[in-house]
Design a protein around this motif. Structure first.
Motif, short mmCIF file in Angstrom:
data_model
loop_
_atom_site.label_atom_id
_atom_site.label_comp_id
_atom_site.label_asym_id
_atom_site.label_seq_id
_atom_site.Cartn_x
_atom_site.Cartn_y
_atom_site.Cartn_z
N PRO A 52 0.83 -1.22 0.00
CA PRO A 52 0.00 0.00 0.00
C PRO A 52 0.86 1.26 0.00
O PRO A 52 2.05 1.22 0.24
N ALA A 53 0.22 2.36 -0.28
CA ALA A 53 0.81 3.70 -0.23
C ALA A 53 1.66 4.04 -1.45
O ALA A 53 2.43 4.98 -1.42
N SER A 54 1.51 3.30 -2.55
CA SER A 54 2.18 3.69 -3.79
C SER A 54 1.40 4.85 -4.39
O SER A 54 0.20 4.97 -4.23
N ASP A 55 2.12 5.72 -5.07
CA ASP A 55 1.47 6.81 -5.79
C ASP A 55 2.20 7.00 -7.11
O ASP A 55 3.04 6.18 -7.47
N THR A 58 6.06 7.22 -6.47
CA THR A 58 6.65 6.23 -5.55
C THR A 58 5.92 4.90 -5.67
O THR A 58 4.70 4.85 -5.60
N LEU A 59 6.71 3.84 -5.81
CA LEU A 59 6.19 2.48 -5.81
C LEU A 59 6.73 1.78 -4.57
O LEU A 59 7.93 1.80 -4.32
N ASN A 60 5.84 1.16 -3.79
CA ASN A 60 6.23 0.45 -2.58
C ASN A 60 5.99 -1.04 -2.77
O ASN A 60 4.97 -1.44 -3.33
N PHE A 61 6.93 -1.83 -2.27
CA PHE A 61 6.86 -3.28 -2.35
C PHE A 61 7.28 -3.87 -1.02
O PHE A 61 7.94 -3.22 -0.22
N LEU A 69 11.31 -4.40 2.90
CA LEU A 69 10.45 -3.43 2.24
C LEU A 69 11.30 -2.73 1.18
O LEU A 69 12.51 -2.56 1.35
N LEU A 70 10.67 -2.31 0.11
CA LEU A 70 11.38 -1.68 -1.00
C LEU A 70 10.57 -0.50 -1.49
O LEU A 70 9.35 -0.61 -1.67
N ARG A 71 11.23 0.63 -1.71
CA ARG A 71 10.56 1.83 -2.23
C ARG A 71 11.37 2.37 -3.41
O ARG A 71 12.58 2.58 -3.30
#
Length: 154
Positions: A52-55, A58-61, A69-71
């Motif tokens: 969650p919280a990708s925009d 920014t991509l979050n994994f 965690l990866l951003r």
């Protein structure tokens, strides 16, 4: 007969996975920050799923067990000469020493130079506009941050 079956099973078993922090650094972060599209596509092959919280920027994994965690973030533009790419690995397992032992050989092999006179807990390596930093605040997860900017590349 059972010994033969056991021996065959052991021989056929996949080798243990490579160190995930080093793999993410080489297969995702370094290509991503330098603009190589393979960086973003390698995320799934390393076992990351969208978080969650990708925009738009920014991509979050995360891994299924949330141990890593990866951003991936891109801001600015090449036209305005303020393009920045950032890849952040948060390693919640293995600790600071494990992450350092994992990424140092990769960075040396790829020609990164460590910054002199920095505290052991704030390591920084650079090469051609790419900066890799490693840090861990007390009680927090280890962070590997890989950045590239048009301002640093020149």
């Amino acid at each position: 007969m059972l010994a033969l079956v056991l021996a065959a099973a052991l021989a056929a078993a996949a080798p243990p996975p490579p160190d995930l922090t080093a793999s993410v650094l080489t297969d995702v972060c370094l290509p991503y920050v330098t603009g190589d599209s393979r960086g973003a596509t390698a995320v799934g092959t390393l076992g990351f799923v969208p978080a969650p919280a990708s925009d738009g920027d920014t991509l979050n994994f995360k891994t299924e067990d949330e141990a890593w965690l990866l951003r991936l973030t891109t801001t600015g533009s090449a036209a305005d000469d303020n393009l920045n790419r950032v890849c952040v690995i948060q390693a919640r397992r293995g600790g600071f020493d494990g992450a350092r032992q994992s990424i140092q050989p990769v960075l040396r092999e790829q020609g990164f130079t460590p910054e002199a006179d920095l505290p052991a807990g704030r390591a920084i390596w650079t090469r051609g506009g790419v900066t890799v930093s490693l840090r861990q605040n007390p009680g927090a997860a280890t962070i590997v941050r890989v950045t590239w900017s048009t301002l640093d590349a020149g």
